[in-house]
Design an enzyme around this catalytic site. Structure first.
Site, PDB file in Angstrom:
ATOM      1  N   CYS A 107      -3.905  29.698 -14.852  1.00  0.00           N
ATOM      2  CA  CYS A 107      -4.317  29.941 -15.546  1.00  0.00           C
ATOM      3  C   CYS A 107      -5.174  28.565 -16.509  1.00  0.00           C
ATOM      4  CB  CYS A 107      -3.661  30.768 -16.320  1.00  0.00           C
ATOM      5  SG  CYS A 107      -3.295  32.240 -15.795  1.00  0.00           S
TER       6      CYS A 107
ATOM      7  N   PRO B 215       1.359  -1.117  -0.266  1.00  0.00           N
ATOM      8  CA  PRO B 215       0.263   0.020  -0.104  1.00  0.00           C
ATOM      9  C   PRO B 215       1.103   1.420   0.185  1.00  0.00           C
ATOM     10  CG  PRO B 215      -0.153  -0.822   2.345  1.00  0.00           C
ATOM     11  CD  PRO B 215       0.602  -2.014   1.359  1.00  0.00           C
TER      12      PRO B 215
ATOM     13  N   TYR C 195      -0.219  11.173  -2.925  1.00  0.00           N
ATOM     14  CA  TYR C 195       0.183  11.397  -4.279  1.00  0.00           C
ATOM     15  C   TYR C 195      -0.412  12.289  -4.416  1.00  0.00           C
ATOM     16  CZ  TYR C 195      -0.172   6.581  -4.970  1.00  0.00           C
ATOM     17  OH  TYR C 195      -0.591   5.273  -4.368  1.00  0.00           O
TER      18      TYR C 195
HETATM   19  N1  LLP Z   1       1.852  -1.298  -6.528  1.00  0.00           N
HETATM   20  C1  LLP Z   1       1.521  -1.097  -7.920  1.00  0.00           C
HETATM   21  C2  LLP Z   1       2.171  -1.757  -8.698  1.00  0.00           C
HETATM   22  C3  LLP Z   1       0.860   0.283  -8.268  1.00  0.00           C
HETATM   23  O1  LLP Z   1       0.492   0.637  -8.912  1.00  0.00           O
HETATM   24  C4  LLP Z   1       0.357   1.191  -7.144  1.00  0.00           C
HETATM   25  C5  LLP Z   1       0.245   2.876  -7.296  1.00  0.00           C
HETATM   26  C6  LLP Z   1       0.701   0.673  -5.337  1.00  0.00           C
HETATM   27  C7  LLP Z   1       1.162  -0.385  -5.122  1.00  0.00           C
HETATM   28  C8  LLP Z   1       0.106   1.899  -4.320  1.00  0.00           C
HETATM   29  O2  LLP Z   1      -1.193   1.591  -4.699  1.00  0.00           O
HETATM   30  P1  LLP Z   1      -2.195   2.509  -3.308  1.00  0.00           P
HETATM   31  O3  LLP Z   1      -2.676   1.469  -2.015  1.00  0.00           O
HETATM   32  O4  LLP Z   1      -1.754   3.834  -3.208  1.00  0.00           O
HETATM   33  O5  LLP Z   1      -3.914   2.806  -3.594  1.00  0.00           O
HETATM   34  N2  LLP Z   1      -2.311   9.006  -8.223  1.00  0.00           N
HETATM   35  C9  LLP Z   1      -3.227   8.123  -8.139  1.00  0.00           C
HETATM   36  C10 LLP Z   1      -3.323   7.324  -7.548  1.00  0.00           C
HETATM   37  C11 LLP Z   1      -2.659   6.527  -8.602  1.00  0.00           C
HETATM   38  C12 LLP Z   1      -1.849   5.146  -8.189  1.00  0.00           C
HETATM   39  C13 LLP Z   1      -1.241   4.527  -8.798  1.00  0.00           C
HETATM   40  N3  LLP Z   1      -0.515   2.906  -8.268  1.00  0.00           N
HETATM   41  C14 LLP Z   1      -4.051   8.771  -7.069  1.00  0.00           C
HETATM   42  O6  LLP Z   1      -3.696   9.953  -6.672  1.00  0.00           O
HETATM   43  O7  LLP Z   1      -5.264   8.219  -6.362  1.00  0.00           O
END
Ligand code: LLP
Length: 451
Positions: free
Chosen positions: A384, A315, A413
């Site tokens: 802008c 995560p 993020y």
């Molecule tokens: N592992 C892999 C292979 C991933 O691609 C990601 C996130 C994670 C783990 C971690 O995921 P998390 O536990 O944070 O959900 N910018 C977007 C989120 C993009 C996630 C990309 N991959 C946002 O702001 O919601």
């Protein structure tokens, strides 16, 4: 404080019994109408460090990590927890996370190097992503990381060639695409065949069965179906299809898979994080009842019953998102017959999520003025573009110039997706531990970005 001095917020605290993953408990709260992070007033942080500034709670970070680790320990199966650096790669934050013994999931040469420098052991690091360059593959091999996660047949061949050339054993995972709907925003859904990630199970089967390169050792499978997943069913479905695939590889080909990384994606509630009777009700539309960590581990473990497999979750958001508020100052307000605007000094270059995904972040004042009316306000930045907003048509206590506001759950993020768009310097980052606060990344200056 000098760089070499020990940092108190880095000291691991001993595990305390946590009833859950701490949903709706937060280190951001009101006392006497003032918003606090731990024991520090947000208004004071804004005065001392300026705005926009990302303010992190060290104790919330530790609670999140311990909540995950204790749920992982309690679950059946052998679980490891890694941190996905892409959510937030501030070096000081990384040092705290590494100090708890988590592994690291990286997606670029830059993340690989910062993970190593922040104290994650090389043999805890996995390298994901669909487009690793030869240079990045060499870096991974030279640093003897735990595994390179392969996302296509061509990538496997490239890794095999580089490994042979360097006479270095490449430990690889194959990322499979289980074609599971994560029921999240389409831009962050990754486990469907129309998404660019991983290899479909039907194609992965012959690839794995025929994987016979002298310098490649296939040790595991990987899958990541998406992010901000607020139901446990998609996790259970993905785990079940991967567990079946592990059994098939074993029975049909005698191939033993000993490691399975189920990716990240655990969602968090973005609504109703900080509450006060004077604030407009921050209703939870659809994501207040995200699964607790224990439920996630149970559901994801169950399909692997009877298999000798080490499971990993990686995560990002669940560890860092709710530790942080983006603190900003209202510059101007204006009103026309269609809308009331508050133009603030933070913008889409600081927090892109609302513009990119239409994401909701709760916005609260640093100081509650009980005489203010509830007013439907659009909180926008100075960039802008009409898409530059932090909230549209949101009921808030009315805002005035010089007010300080906090945009909550900005730790994942947030800074990581920030940019210099419009040649705006990136914000500062500050960590709070108890009654102290310390800068962990200086605000960029215009001179920094004009170089
Ligand atoms: N592992 C892999 C292979 C991933 O691609 C990601 C996130 C994670 C783990 C971690 O995921 P998390 O536990 O944070 O959900 N910018 C977007 C989120 C993009 C996630 C990309 N991959 C946002 O702001 O919601």
């Amino acid at each position: 404080m000098g760089r070499s001095e020990s940092r108190r917020y880095c000291t691991p605290i001993s595990p305390s019994p946590l009833s859950s993953n701490g949903l709706n408990q937060t280190q951001f709260y009101y006392r006497n109408d003032e918003l606090y992070c731990e024991k520090v007033r947000i208004a004071e942080v804004a005065e001392e460090f300026g705005t926009p500034v990302f303010v992190y709670s060290a104790s919330r970070l530790k609670e999140n990590i311990l909540g995950l680790l204790s749920a992982a320990d309690a679950a059946s199966g052998r679980w490891r927890v890694s941190y996905a650096l892409k959510a937030n790669s501030n070096p000081e934050i990384l040092k705290v996370i590494a100090s708890f013994g988590l592994g690291a999931s990286v997606v670029s040469g830059g993340e690989l190097l910062i993970a190593l420098r922040s104290g994650f052991p090389a043999d805890s690091i996995t390298f994901d992503g669909p487009g690793k360059t030869e240079q990045e593959i060499r870096l991974a091999l030279d640093n003897n990381i735990k595994a390179i996660v392969v996302e296509s047949e061509q990538e496997l061949e490239t890794i095999a060639d580089i490994a042979a050339e360097r006479e270095k054993l490449a430990r690889v995972y194959i990322r499979v695409n289980p074609h599971v709907d994560a029921k999240t925003h389409p831009y962050i859904s990754t486990g469907l065949l129309e998404n660019k990630f991983g290899i479909a199970l039907e194609e992965a089967e012959p690839l794995i069965a025929g994987c016979n390169y002298p310098w490649v050792k296939l040790v595991g499978l990987h899958s990541h179906i998406g992010s901000q997943i607020t139901e446990s069913e998609p996790f259970a479905e993905a785990a079940s299809s991967i567990a079946d695939f592990v059994r098939l590889l074993q029975s049909k080909y005698g191939i033993v898979i000993s490691e399975v990384d189920l990716g990240g994606g655990i969602g968090i509630p973005y609504h109703g994080v900080v509450r006060d009777a004077r604030l407009p009700v921050d209703t939870a539309s659809g994501n207040s009842d995200v699964p607790e960590f224990a439920t996630y581990f149970e559901k994801a473990s169950a399909p692997f019953a009877g298999l000798q497999v080490e499971l990993t979750t990686e995560p990002g958001r669940a560890i860092i998102a709710d530790t942080c508020a983006l603190v900003s100052t209202v510059l101007y307000t204006k009103k026309n017959s269609a809308r009331t605007f508050a133009i603030v000094d933070a913008a889409m270059n600081d927090l892109l999520r609302p513009s990119l995904y239409g994401s909701y972040h709760q916005i609260v004042p640093a100081t509650i003025d009980p005489t203010r009316q509830h007013t439907v306000t659009s909180v926008v930045g100075p960039i802008c573009e009409t898409g530059d907003f932090l909230a549209l048509d949101r009921e808030l206590l009315s805002l005035r110039p010089k007010d300080t506001i906090a945009v909550l759950c900005a730790g994942a993020y947030g800074y990581a997706l920030s940019s210099n768009y419009n040649l705006r310097p990136r914000a500062a980052e500050v960590i709070v531990f108890g009654s102290e606060s310390e800068i962990i990344r200086d605000r960029e200056t215009i001179e920094d970005i004009l170089q």
